[in-house]
Design an enzyme around this catalytic site. Sequence first.
Site, PDB file in Angstrom:
ATOM      1  N   GLU A   1      47.946  34.741  38.531  1.00 14.54           N
ATOM      2  CA  GLU A   1      48.821  35.382  39.512  1.00 14.54           C
ATOM      3  C   GLU A   1      50.128  35.883  38.895  1.00 14.54           C
ATOM      4  OE1 GLU A   1      48.007  33.429  43.790  1.00 14.54           O
ATOM      5  OE2 GLU A   1      48.269  31.970  42.177  1.00 14.54           O
TER       6      GLU A   1
ATOM      7  N   GLU B   1      40.911  28.823  42.887  1.00 12.71           N
ATOM      8  CA  GLU B   1      41.467  28.057  44.004  1.00 12.71           C
ATOM      9  C   GLU B   1      40.416  27.672  45.040  1.00 12.71           C
ATOM     10  OE1 GLU B   1      44.889  30.476  42.294  1.00 12.71           O
ATOM     11  OE2 GLU B   1      42.768  30.817  42.742  1.00 12.71           O
TER      12      GLU B   1
END
Length: 267
Positions: free
Chosen positions: A117, A137
């Site tokens: 990210e 995730e």
Amino acid sequence: MSDTVLLQISDGIALLTLNRPARLNALSYELIDWFLSLLDMLEVNDNVGAVIITGAGERAFSAGGDIHEFSGSVAKGANTAVRDFVRRGQRLTARLEAFPKPVIAAVNGLAYGGGCEITEAMHLAVASDRARFAKPEIKLGMPPTFGGTQRLPRLAGRKRALELLLTGDDFSAEHALQLGLVNSVVAHEELMPAARALAKRILRHSPLATQTIITAVTRGLNMSIAEGLLLEGEQFARMVPTPDLAEALEAWKERHRTEQAVKAVTG
């Protein structure tokens, strides 16, 4: 002061190194807070024109959030987890994305979860051929929280991003290049020279012009084309009264006059 992120400055380039190699440079709360403090300091340092970010050690750029620390916040409930983890991580990625000086990721190894990210948020990225990326995730039963559900689809397209987000599968540096997540892939030993060379190509130009381009692109991505064009005009208007534009235009005209004179002599 913290040693979780190291800072070196040379030739107008700041090198920030995520420094938790024993934990694969996981993004602890302390690391994120110190990272943000260093960015604040570098923004107002006139001796720094570009920032490169990499990871310590040979294994990882960053394997993502510190799960041991994050799980403690989760145990205290949603409000605490959102405040301590989500907002902190989103603050970092938003800061990187909107930073007024070019920020280049030098991805030297694993870039999983939050590590992926922050790469998505940076303006430019060079990856080692040893780098691996992932959006894992979902394997923890959660969505990405540092902006990954928003930036990756903007970079790669909805379907390609959803495949990575919904499977959690890791992918190569070459695939990251195809997705638009990185600008280039180089041999591992060439990673830092390539990142510095890219920074130096940018540093040849007006810092203010660089800043206006970053602002127009970053903010314009979330606007309609009409609003983006207005923003582009505003950023140009910032340059009009500056010596940067006047001197560059005069240099261009002088080169043109010289070229024309040479052509007249040589026929």
